[in-house]
Design a protein around this motif. Structure first.
Motif, PDB file in Angstrom:
ATOM      1  N   THR A   1       0.821  -1.213   0.000  1.00  0.00           N
ATOM      2  CA  THR A   1       0.000   0.000   0.000  1.00  0.00           C
ATOM      3  C   THR A   1       0.859   1.268   0.000  1.00  0.00           C
ATOM      4  OG1 THR A   1      -0.076   0.012   2.412  1.00  0.00           O
ATOM      5  CG2 THR A   1      -1.866  -1.136   1.257  1.00  0.00           C
ATOM      6  N   ASN A   2       2.127   1.126   0.354  1.00  0.00           N
ATOM      7  CA  ASN A   2       3.039   2.269   0.480  1.00  0.00           C
ATOM      8  C   ASN A   2       2.436   3.356   1.381  1.00  0.00           C
ATOM      9  OD1 ASN A   2       4.911   1.011  -1.187  1.00  0.00           O
ATOM     10  ND2 ASN A   2       4.010   1.893  -3.027  1.00  0.00           N
TER      11      ASN A   2
ATOM     12  N   CYS B   1       4.867   2.855   8.660  1.00  0.00           N
ATOM     13  CA  CYS B   1       6.042   2.243   9.294  1.00  0.00           C
ATOM     14  C   CYS B   1       7.224   3.206   9.366  1.00  0.00           C
ATOM     15  CB  CYS B   1       6.452   1.001   8.510  1.00  0.00           C
ATOM     16  SG  CYS B   1       6.978   1.375   6.813  1.00  0.00           S
ATOM     17  N   GLY B   2       7.096   4.344   8.692  1.00  0.00           N
ATOM     18  CA  GLY B   2       8.192   5.307   8.663  1.00  0.00           C
ATOM     19  C   GLY B   2       9.078   5.185   7.442  1.00  0.00           C
ATOM     20  N   LYS B   3       8.784   4.252   6.562  1.00  0.00           N
ATOM     21  CA  LYS B   3       9.549   4.068   5.328  1.00  0.00           C
ATOM     22  C   LYS B   3       8.747   4.607   4.156  1.00  0.00           C
ATOM     23  CE  LYS B   3      13.326   2.285   6.720  1.00  0.00           C
ATOM     24  NZ  LYS B   3      14.548   3.048   6.486  1.00  0.00           N
ATOM     25  N   SER B   4       9.433   4.935   3.078  1.00  0.00           N
ATOM     26  CA  SER B   4       8.791   5.561   1.923  1.00  0.00           C
ATOM     27  C   SER B   4       7.966   4.593   1.089  1.00  0.00           C
ATOM     28  CB  SER B   4       9.840   6.239   1.035  1.00  0.00           C
ATOM     29  OG  SER B   4      10.764   5.259   0.582  1.00  0.00           O
ATOM     30  N   SER B   5       8.238   3.307   1.209  1.00  0.00           N
ATOM     31  CA  SER B   5       7.505   2.317   0.422  1.00  0.00           C
ATOM     32  C   SER B   5       7.566   0.964   1.124  1.00  0.00           C
ATOM     33  CB  SER B   5       8.102   2.193  -0.987  1.00  0.00           C
ATOM     34  OG  SER B   5       9.407   1.641  -0.911  1.00  0.00           O
TER      35      SER B   5
ATOM     36  N   ALA C   1      13.367  -4.120   2.858  1.00  0.00           N
ATOM     37  CA  ALA C   1      14.824  -4.046   3.035  1.00  0.00           C
ATOM     38  C   ALA C   1      15.172  -3.752   4.491  1.00  0.00           C
ATOM     39  CB  ALA C   1      15.403  -2.986   2.107  1.00  0.00           C
ATOM     40  N   ALA C   2      14.388  -2.900   5.131  1.00  0.00           N
ATOM     41  CA  ALA C   2      14.631  -2.569   6.534  1.00  0.00           C
ATOM     42  C   ALA C   2      14.388  -3.778   7.442  1.00  0.00           C
ATOM     43  CB  ALA C   2      13.759  -1.387   6.955  1.00  0.00           C
TER      44      ALA C   2
ATOM     45  N   LEU D   1       8.549  -6.493  11.962  1.00  0.00           N
ATOM     46  CA  LEU D   1       7.314  -6.716  11.223  1.00  0.00           C
ATOM     47  C   LEU D   1       6.112  -6.034  11.860  1.00  0.00           C
ATOM     48  CD1 LEU D   1       5.979  -8.046   8.806  1.00  0.00           C
ATOM     49  CD2 LEU D   1       5.791 -10.137  10.141  1.00  0.00           C
ATOM     50  N   ASP D   2       6.083  -5.940  13.162  1.00  0.00           N
ATOM     51  CA  ASP D   2       4.940  -5.333  13.842  1.00  0.00           C
ATOM     52  C   ASP D   2       4.814  -3.832  13.593  1.00  0.00           C
ATOM     53  OD1 ASP D   2       4.240  -7.793  14.763  1.00  0.00           O
ATOM     54  OD2 ASP D   2       5.122  -7.527  16.742  1.00  0.00           O
ATOM     55  N   GLU D   3       5.811  -3.221  12.961  1.00  0.00           N
ATOM     56  CA  GLU D   3       5.714  -1.806  12.613  1.00  0.00           C
ATOM     57  C   GLU D   3       4.899  -1.579  11.339  1.00  0.00           C
ATOM     58  OE1 GLU D   3       9.376   0.639  13.492  1.00  0.00           O
ATOM     59  OE2 GLU D   3      10.191  -1.387  13.742  1.00  0.00           O
ATOM     60  N   CYS D   4       4.512  -2.646  10.667  1.00  0.00           N
ATOM     61  CA  CYS D   4       3.619  -2.550   9.514  1.00  0.00           C
ATOM     62  C   CYS D   4       2.199  -2.688  10.044  1.00  0.00           C
ATOM     63  CB  CYS D   4       3.929  -3.642   8.482  1.00  0.00           C
ATOM     64  SG  CYS D   4       2.812  -3.631   7.065  1.00  0.00           S
ATOM     65  N   THR D   5       1.566  -1.565  10.355  1.00  0.00           N
ATOM     66  CA  THR D   5       0.254  -1.610  11.007  1.00  0.00           C
ATOM     67  C   THR D   5      -0.842  -2.239  10.143  1.00  0.00           C
ATOM     68  OG1 THR D   5      -0.082   0.707  10.415  1.00  0.00           O
ATOM     69  CG2 THR D   5       0.725   0.253  12.620  1.00  0.00           C
TER      70      THR D   5
END
Length: 153
Positions: A14-15, A19-23, A29-30, A38-42
Motif C-alpha cells: 500500500t506504500n 512504518c516510517g519508510k517511503s515504500s 529491506a529494513a 514486522l509489527d511496525e507494519c500496522t
C-alpha cells in the motif's frame, strides 16, 4: 533466508508510510537489515486479509532477528561442530595462528569462532571483518561449512 523481494511480495504493497519508510519495498529491506520489525507494519496487524501473509512473514524474518551484530546466524540444528569455519576465519588465523589458525583448539580468547559443546559459537563479533566502519565482504566461514549452518543476513 528470504530476500527483500520475497518479503515485499507478502507485504500489503500500500506504500502507506505508517512504518516510517517511503515504500513497502523500503520496509522489506529494513526488515532484512533489522532496522525495522514486522509489527511496525500496522496494516499487517489491523487488517484480517493480511493475517496469513503476516504468519508467513514472521517465519521468513525470524532468523534475521536472531543474527549477531555482523548479520551472522549459526543454525545450531545444522552445525556438526567440524570446525572448518574456525580454521577458515582470517581473523582467527591472524589472532591465533598456532591454535585456531593451525586447526587446533583456540589458544586465546581473541578468536571470533570456536566450537563449544559440538556447536560453533561466536565471540568478539566486533572484530569480524563484516562488522564496523571498515567492514568488507568475507565469506570464509560460509564457504567452508559443509552443512550450510552459517548464514549472513
Amino acid at each position: 533466508m528470504a530476500n527483500a523481494m520475497e518479503i515485499y511480495q507478502l507485504l500489503p504493497k500500500t506504500n502507506c508510510k505508517k512504518c516510517g519508510k517511503s515504500s513497502c519495498m523500503a520496509f522489506a529491506a529494513a526488515l532484512l537489515s533489522r532496522e525495522k520489525n514486522l509489527d511496525e507494519c500496522t496494516p499487517m496487524l489491523e487488517e484480517e486479509k493480511y493475517s496469513e501473509n503476516y504468519t508467513k512473514l514472521k517465519g521468513l524474518v525470524s532468523p534475521a532477528e536472531q543474527a549477531s551484530e555482523t548479520g551472522m546466524i549459526v543454525h545450531e540444528d545444522r552445525c556438526i561442530g567440524c570446525g572448518n569455519c574456525v580454521v577458515a576465519c582470517p581473523v582467527n588465523v591472524a589472532e591465533d595462528p598456532k591454535g585456531a589458525g593451525s586447526g587446533n583448539a583456540p589458544t586465546n580468547e581473541r578468536v571470533i569462532l570456536k566450537v563449544e559443546d559440538g556447536i560453533v559459537r561466536l565471540s568478539n563479533v566486533e572484530d569480524c571483518r563484516r562488522f564496523g566502519e571498515n567492514k568488507r565482504l568475507c565469506s570464509g566461514c560460509i564457504v567452508t561449512c559443509p552443512t550450510k549452518a552459517i548464514e549472513f543476513v
